[in-house]
Design a protein around this motif. Structure first.
Motif, PDB file in Angstrom:
ATOM      1  N   LEU A 122       0.853  -1.199   0.000  1.00 32.37           N
ATOM      2  CA  LEU A 122       0.000   0.000   0.000  1.00 32.37           C
ATOM      3  C   LEU A 122       0.881   1.239   0.000  1.00 32.37           C
ATOM      4  N   GLY A 123       0.598   2.152  -0.917  1.00 30.84           N
ATOM      5  CA  GLY A 123       1.249   3.464  -0.917  1.00 30.84           C
ATOM      6  C   GLY A 123       0.190   4.517  -0.709  1.00 30.84           C
ATOM      7  N   MET A 124       0.478   5.476   0.171  1.00 29.36           N
ATOM      8  CA  MET A 124      -0.498   6.546   0.426  1.00 29.36           C
ATOM      9  C   MET A 124       0.216   7.835   0.792  1.00 29.36           C
ATOM     10  N   MET A 125      -0.324   8.973   0.359  1.00 24.81           N
ATOM     11  CA  MET A 125       0.270  10.257   0.718  1.00 24.81           C
ATOM     12  C   MET A 125      -0.098  10.676   2.138  1.00 24.81           C
ATOM     13  N   PRO A 126      -1.330  10.508   2.610  1.00 24.43           N
ATOM     14  CA  PRO A 126      -1.668  10.900   3.984  1.00 24.43           C
ATOM     15  C   PRO A 126      -0.913  10.034   5.008  1.00 24.43           C
ATOM     16  N   HIS A 127      -0.743  10.597   6.197  1.00 25.12           N
ATOM     17  CA  HIS A 127       0.085   9.973   7.231  1.00 25.12           C
ATOM     18  C   HIS A 127      -0.737   9.285   8.319  1.00 25.12           C
ATOM     19  N   PRO A 128      -0.970   7.985   8.226  1.00 27.42           N
ATOM     20  CA  PRO A 128      -1.690   7.304   9.305  1.00 27.42           C
ATOM     21  C   PRO A 128      -0.908   7.304  10.614  1.00 27.42           C
ATOM     22  N   GLU A 129       0.448   7.289  10.505  1.00 29.94           N
ATOM     23  CA  GLU A 129       1.279   7.225  11.719  1.00 29.94           C
ATOM     24  C   GLU A 129       1.232   8.528  12.519  1.00 29.94           C
ATOM     25  N   ARG A 130       0.743   9.600  11.891  1.00 24.43           N
ATOM     26  CA  ARG A 130       0.614  10.866  12.614  1.00 24.43           C
ATOM     27  C   ARG A 130      -0.793  11.045  13.161  1.00 24.43           C
ATOM     28  N   ALA A 131      -1.592   9.991  13.069  1.00 26.63           N
ATOM     29  CA  ALA A 131      -2.976  10.088  13.541  1.00 26.63           C
ATOM     30  C   ALA A 131      -3.315   8.825  14.324  1.00 26.63           C
ATOM     31  N   VAL A 132      -2.570   8.625  15.416  1.00 25.62           N
ATOM     32  CA  VAL A 132      -2.761   7.406  16.198  1.00 25.62           C
ATOM     33  C   VAL A 132      -3.164   7.710  17.642  1.00 25.62           C
ATOM     34  N   ASP A 133      -3.495   8.960  17.900  1.00 31.93           N
ATOM     35  CA  ASP A 133      -3.852   9.342  19.262  1.00 31.93           C
ATOM     36  C   ASP A 133      -4.685  10.614  19.147  1.00 31.93           C
ATOM     37  N   CYS A 134      -5.775  10.697  19.926  1.00 32.94           N
ATOM     38  CA  CYS A 134      -6.634  11.873  19.758  1.00 32.94           C
ATOM     39  C   CYS A 134      -5.903  13.161  20.141  1.00 32.94           C
ATOM     40  N   LEU A 135      -4.825  13.030  20.911  1.00 32.27           N
ATOM     41  CA  LEU A 135      -4.001  14.208  21.210  1.00 32.27           C
ATOM     42  C   LEU A 135      -3.408  14.812  19.928  1.00 32.27           C
ATOM     43  N   GLY A 144      -4.949  15.007  17.161  1.00 30.93           N
ATOM     44  CA  GLY A 144      -6.007  15.557  16.314  1.00 30.93           C
ATOM     45  C   GLY A 144      -6.843  14.489  15.641  1.00 30.93           C
ATOM     46  N   SER A 145      -6.344  13.270  15.607  1.00 29.06           N
ATOM     47  CA  SER A 145      -7.108  12.172  15.017  1.00 29.06           C
ATOM     48  C   SER A 145      -6.451  10.861  15.412  1.00 29.06           C
ATOM     49  N   GLU A 146      -7.267   9.842  15.578  1.00 28.35           N
ATOM     50  CA  GLU A 146      -6.685   8.515  15.785  1.00 28.35           C
ATOM     51  C   GLU A 146      -7.178   7.557  14.704  1.00 28.35           C
ATOM     52  N   ASP A 147      -7.576   8.139  13.579  1.00 27.61           N
ATOM     53  CA  ASP A 147      -8.121   7.328  12.490  1.00 27.61           C
ATOM     54  C   ASP A 147      -7.068   6.455  11.807  1.00 27.61           C
ATOM     55  N   GLY A 148      -5.780   6.793  12.012  1.00 25.11           N
ATOM     56  CA  GLY A 148      -4.726   6.027  11.365  1.00 25.11           C
ATOM     57  C   GLY A 148      -4.462   4.685  12.035  1.00 25.11           C
ATOM     58  N   LEU A 149      -4.852   4.618  13.297  1.00 28.61           N
ATOM     59  CA  LEU A 149      -4.535   3.413  14.076  1.00 28.61           C
ATOM     60  C   LEU A 149      -5.171   2.151  13.482  1.00 28.61           C
ATOM     61  N   LYS A 150      -6.402   2.316  12.978  1.00 28.04           N
ATOM     62  CA  LYS A 150      -7.115   1.157  12.412  1.00 28.04           C
ATOM     63  C   LYS A 150      -6.360   0.528  11.246  1.00 28.04           C
ATOM     64  N   LEU A 151      -5.583   1.358  10.539  1.00 35.11           N
ATOM     65  CA  LEU A 151      -4.809   0.829   9.416  1.00 35.11           C
ATOM     66  C   LEU A 151      -3.774  -0.174   9.923  1.00 35.11           C
ATOM     67  N   PHE A 152      -3.069   0.226  10.989  1.00 32.97           N
ATOM     68  CA  PHE A 152      -2.046  -0.670  11.532  1.00 32.97           C
ATOM     69  C   PHE A 152      -2.694  -1.894  12.194  1.00 32.97           C
TER      70      PHE A 152
END
Lengths: 228, 84
Positions: free
Chosen positions: A190-203, A205-213
């Motif tokens: 999988l290649g993606m421009m958005p950063h799931p690793e920067r969205a793993v904690d609500c602190l 701003g988002s934790e939506d990336g965590l589900k990917l991992f």
């Protein structure tokens, strides 16, 4: 599950990636330098964002000739999950592990902001924890995320359901068909421009990336248990 | 020894946002007659003579590294020079 974070000269999201895996996902992770010649013992490979080799020539163009890359290509053929984020995506494109190429952003500006994404395909090993059509929030930070491929490749991507994420409502960089992330034909890269690793904690701003991992780990465990 | 000049440009059907920005700047300089600006790269390579065919070598360099043929076209000029 044990992950490798490949570190190139100029990678700058390697630490975020490491943190996401170790502290938020709770799995094993190690840094692997671009000069290493083996990926033995790793169950997943992560190519982080940044500006590998200063983005000289083209983004990802020099990194794709790193010593570690033949091992990444081998792992790809063996079905190992490989995730490339931002510059990692650009490297996967240059390496030919994913089809297409990146152009400079439509408006030429470097864009750093939260974006809304739509999960187009929730059947890949990276996205099963999302709902199909779900809207998620992940940050982008890139100057060259304007995805392009020819018409034949695009229809191939569509037929095989390889378009995984698209920008929702607003296309920030001009990418073809609002494409934000694609998988290869086998579905393990999988290649993606958005950063799931920067969205793993609500602190953050988002934790939506965590589900990917979490999807990767869950699917890896299932296939591992089945094959064992 | 060879001196090789490599010219890389975005393919015709690929939008060039840099070129478009430069074009509009030229228009604002009152050069309204400018119709199209395409920005590319120019490289100079000095290459020692070997048994390998120089044309094949340059082609491979362009195809695999110097240009990304998904979005870019390339052309080159080879000049044979005497080493100093």
């Amino acid at each position: 599950m044990k992950f490798a974070v490949i570190v190139f000269p100029g990678s700058n999201c390697d630490i975020d990636m490491f943190h996401a895996i170790q502290d938020e996902l709770g799995e094993e992770v190690e840094y692997v330098p671009h000069t290493a010649d083996s990926l033995k013992g790793f169950d997943g490979i992560l190519l982080p964002g940044g500006f590998s080799f200063g983005d000289y020539l083209r983004t990802g163009a020099i990194a794709r000739f790193s010593k570690i890359m033949p091992e990444v290509v081998k792992a790809s053929a063996a079905g190992v999950p490989i995730l490339g984020v931002c510059n990692g995506f650009q490297i996967l494109l240059e390496a030919g592990l994913l089809p297409g190429a990146m152009r400079k952003n439509r408006d030429l500006a470097f864009i750093c902001k939260q974006t809304q994404l739509k999960v187009e395909n929730n059947t890949t090993m990276f996205t099963t924890s999302y709902k199909k059509g779900e809207t998620i929030t992940l940050p982008i930070a890139h100057g060259e995320g304007n995805y392009y491929c020819d018409e034949e490749t695009l229809s191939h991507l569509k037929e095989n359901n390889q378009i995984t994420f698209t920008y929702h409502m607003d296309n920030p960089n001009g990418s073809l068909e609002n494409i934000a992330g694609i998988v290869n034909e086998n579905g393990n890269v999988l290649g993606m421009m958005p950063h799931p690793e920067r969205a793993v904690d609500c602190l953050l701003g988002s934790e939506d990336g965590l589900k990917l991992f979490q999807s990767i780990v869950r699917n890896w465990r299932e296939s591992y248990v089945v094959n064992a | 020894m060879y001196k090789v000049k490599v010219f890389i440009t975005l393919r015709e059907n690929v939008l060039d946002p840099q070129g478009t920005a430069v074009e509009s700047a030229l228009h604002s300089m009152a050069f309204e007659s400018v119709r199209d600006v395409r920005i590319g790269k120019y490289m100079e390579l000095t290459i020692d003579k070997t048994n390998q065919n120089i044309d094949d070598a340059i082609k491979e360099m362009c195809e695999r590294l110097l240009a990304n043929t998904v979005i870019e076209d390339y052309r080159y000029e080879i000049e044979e020079v005497v080493a100093l």
